[in-house]
Design an enzyme around this catalytic site. Structure first.
Site, PDB file in Angstrom:
ATOM      1  N   GLY A   1       0.854  -1.266   0.442  1.00 34.29           N
ATOM      2  CA  GLY A   1      -0.170  -0.062   0.224  1.00 34.29           C
ATOM      3  C   GLY A   1       1.004   1.263  -0.438  1.00 34.29           C
TER       4      GLY A   1
ATOM      5  N   ARG B   1       0.756   4.277  -3.292  1.00 42.11           N
ATOM      6  CA  ARG B   1       0.977   5.525  -3.352  1.00 42.11           C
ATOM      7  C   ARG B   1       2.331   6.494  -3.736  1.00 42.11           C
ATOM      8  NH1 ARG B   1      -2.125   3.267   1.319  1.00 42.11           N
ATOM      9  NH2 ARG B   1      -0.304   3.711   2.519  1.00 42.11           N
TER      10      ARG B   1
ATOM     11  N   SER C   1      -3.733   0.893  -8.335  1.00 44.78           N
ATOM     12  CA  SER C   1      -4.393  -0.250 -10.204  1.00 44.78           C
ATOM     13  C   SER C   1      -5.600  -1.046  -9.437  1.00 44.78           C
ATOM     14  CB  SER C   1      -3.281  -0.795 -10.767  1.00 44.78           C
ATOM     15  OG  SER C   1      -2.897  -1.691 -10.224  1.00 44.78           O
TER      16      SER C   1
ATOM     17  N   ASP D   1      -5.691 -10.674   1.352  1.00 48.40           N
ATOM     18  CA  ASP D   1      -5.947 -10.622   2.722  1.00 48.40           C
ATOM     19  C   ASP D   1      -6.943 -12.409   3.266  1.00 48.40           C
ATOM     20  OD1 ASP D   1      -4.519  -8.305   3.260  1.00 48.40           O
ATOM     21  OD2 ASP D   1      -6.670  -7.163   2.712  1.00 48.40           O
TER      22      ASP D   1
END
Length: 264
Positions: A80, A84, A90, A101
């Site tokens: 993550g 950023r 995407s 997850d």
């Protein structure tokens, strides 16, 4: 060709080579056309390998299982940040992250089903809640035009707060992983006897446990192991996460029903 021309040609070649390398590096760490090779997606692929490896080690190398699973969990945070930082967000990455997850959590809870078969229904219900909640949420948010299931505009204040405050969300997720891993290690006698805290269970607890799933656990109670304390400290975060999952599922179902009604 003179020596001077050769020297100029060599310098030009070195300059072009360096320029190509710098361009490639810049392209890799910025938004480009090959989404498969985005840095966060590469981290996501590594995370899948680590998760599968951790579960493969589970029955023979428990410490290696926990260490590998922890590395996979760290990758969940890194992908993550990379997305950023390098502007490489995407749809593929978002779906890859969410599915990984769910697979990781399901695998860990399935491992607990095998480790504690007498409590398997609890872990199966947690698996069901996790999958139902996130898949309903993703489908509901996609119908609403969002690109991610992390809905910061949810009609539920709890779900909004959960996704809006990353530290809060991260803490709840960490608590879940820590508690599940602690429970997994606690099935081993050496961890049951590690840093045991002498705590006597009240008579009321022993009486309440009689005839329930927890009767065997209470009857063998000799104190609180160190990892048991860790699991208890993580319990509030786990509870909040499950409540969020339930509320998220309820809100997502409402959104799907409203979508159907509006099409009539």
């Amino acid at each position: 060709m003179s020596a001077e021309q050769q020297a100029v040609g060599s310098t030009q070649w070195q300059h072009n080579t360096r320029l190509m390398a710098e361009t490639a590096a810049t392209s890799l760490f910025s938004r480009h056309g090959n989404v498969y090779m985005y840095i966060p997606n590469l981290i996501g692929y590594l995370r899948i390998v680590l998760t599968v490896g951790a579960l493969a080690f589970a029955f023979n190398y428990p410490e290696l299982c926990v260490a590998t699973y922890f590395m996979a969990f760290v990758c969940d945070e890194l992908d993550g940040r990379a997305a950023r930082t390098f502007n490489q967000i995407s749809t593929l990455g978002a779906v890859l992250d969410m599915v990984t997850d769910r697979v990781a959590t399901t695998g860990l809870l399935a491992l607990l089903c095998s480790t504690y078969p007498q409590y398997h229904i609890i872990f199966i219900l947690l698996i069901a809640l996790d999958i139902f909640s996130h898949w309903f949420q993703m489908y509901s948010t996609l119908l609403a035009g969002s690109s991610t299931h992390k809905d910061v505009k949810s009609r539920s204040w709890l779900v909004r707060m959960y996704y809006r405050h990353r530290v809060f969300m991260g803490l709840c997720c960490i608590c879940c992983e820590v508690m599940y891993l602690a429970l997994y290690l606690l099935h081993l006698p050496r961890y049951q006897q590690l840093f045991v805290i002498s705590v006597q269970l009240p008579d009321a607890v022993q009486q309440a446990a009689a005839g329930t799933l927890f009767e065997g656990l209470v009857s063998k109670w000799k104190g609180l192991p160190g990892l048991g304390l860790v699991a208890l400290l993580a319990l509030p975060g786990v509870t909040v996460k499950q409540v969020c999952n339930f509320v998220q599922l309820r809100v997502a179902v409402q959104g799907l029903v409203e979508y159907d009604v509006n099409k009539m």
